[in-house]
Design an enzyme around this catalytic site. Sequence first.
Site, mmCIF file in Angstrom:
data_model
loop_
_atom_site.group_PDB
_atom_site.id
_atom_site.type_symbol
_atom_site.label_atom_id
_atom_site.label_comp_id
_atom_site.label_asym_id
_atom_site.label_seq_id
_atom_site.Cartn_x
_atom_site.Cartn_y
_atom_site.Cartn_z
ATOM 1 N N HIS A 197 -7.338 -5.841 0.271
ATOM 2 C CA HIS A 197 -6.208 -4.937 0.471
ATOM 3 C C HIS A 197 -5.414 -5.383 1.692
ATOM 4 C CE1 HIS A 197 -4.065 -1.224 -0.358
ATOM 5 N NE2 HIS A 197 -4.031 -0.984 0.948
ATOM 6 N N ASP A 252 -9.395 -6.085 -4.149
ATOM 7 C CA ASP A 252 -8.916 -4.908 -3.433
ATOM 8 C C ASP A 252 -9.868 -3.738 -3.691
ATOM 9 O OD1 ASP A 252 -7.519 -2.722 -2.367
ATOM 10 O OD2 ASP A 252 -5.576 -3.579 -2.896
ATOM 11 N N SER A 298 0.820 -1.201 0.000
ATOM 12 C CA SER A 298 0.000 0.000 0.000
ATOM 13 C C SER A 298 0.864 1.266 0.000
ATOM 14 C CB SER A 298 -0.961 -0.046 1.196
ATOM 15 O OG SER A 298 -1.945 0.947 1.101
#
Length: 340
Positions: free
Chosen positions: A167, A127, A41
């Site tokens: 995610h 995600d 991320s």
Amino acid sequence: MRKTLGLLTLLLLAPLACAAGAPSLPTLKINASRTAVVGLSSGAYMAAQVQLAYPELFPNAAIVAGGPFGCAGGKLDMALGSCMKGVPAPDVGALVAGATSRSASGDIGALKNLAHGRVYLLHGKDDALVAPAVAEAGVQFYRQLRDATPALKGMQVHEDGGRAFAHNLPVAGKGDDCGKSVAPYLGHCGFDAAGEIFAQMFGKPAHAAGRAQGELRAFDQDALRPGGADAFLADTGYVYLPPACLAGKPCGLVVAFHGCKQNAAAVGKAFVEDAGFNRWADVYAVAVLYPQTRASFAPLNPQACWDWWGYSGADYDSRQGVQLRWVVNAVRALGLPAGR
């Protein structure tokens, strides 16, 4: 009155005494040909920034749930929109042209140092935080950069985007959090992402990984501030030392960047102990550096993200970026030579 002044003096000096006694990073025999940056991320964006700013130190990168280098352009609204939701879609061609120009000016590193680099881009189909289209733009950034730069024909770019996870960073065990994005953002998906990352960066393993047998050590991050400047990091970071490194043998180096809300202050040692990197570090004889950010409201970074939109200054993604210079200080302290 004297007692009061004495007490105040002790209170003022106590933090200094603690900082002075904090452990420093050990000096290792780092093999400069076996280095990589890894991130999830915001850590994925940070890994790309470190690689592009200092390709002579880190030609290899694993990008998990991140987008293309330079995507935010120093703007938070761009980061939250185009670079996370993909609306509007990142202009990959413009970003490649920008990186090429910045390299020529010395703002980032010489792209020729990526000639034999390996880039592994992993993202989940489910995600909902960083859209798959943004991650795909990250893949296209590296491919177009390679195609536009004659010296980079040998750079390997591998996309792994067909897996069903949300995610998070997938780990080997199975559980009910693979399709969720919940703390500590390690999805039990039955896929050992750490093992695949090491294989992509350094080749097939000699044997399977077992339980980590090395040492996870804390170290003083403030001691590595570039020129004394605040890099907006936590006081304490972590480094994992596999048995080979502890024995004084040559070893590689991976810098692993956590994601937002995944720093130690938020999730404890979950990322630094349970992401899976340490047990594979034993197999490959690779030290793992785990830098830690800190949350703040001035500058605005309440989720303790790495700086990929400019909260630390306009030069955040260049060779002059304070967090990037901190990383260089840290890896040099560990024993990585200044250049290749």
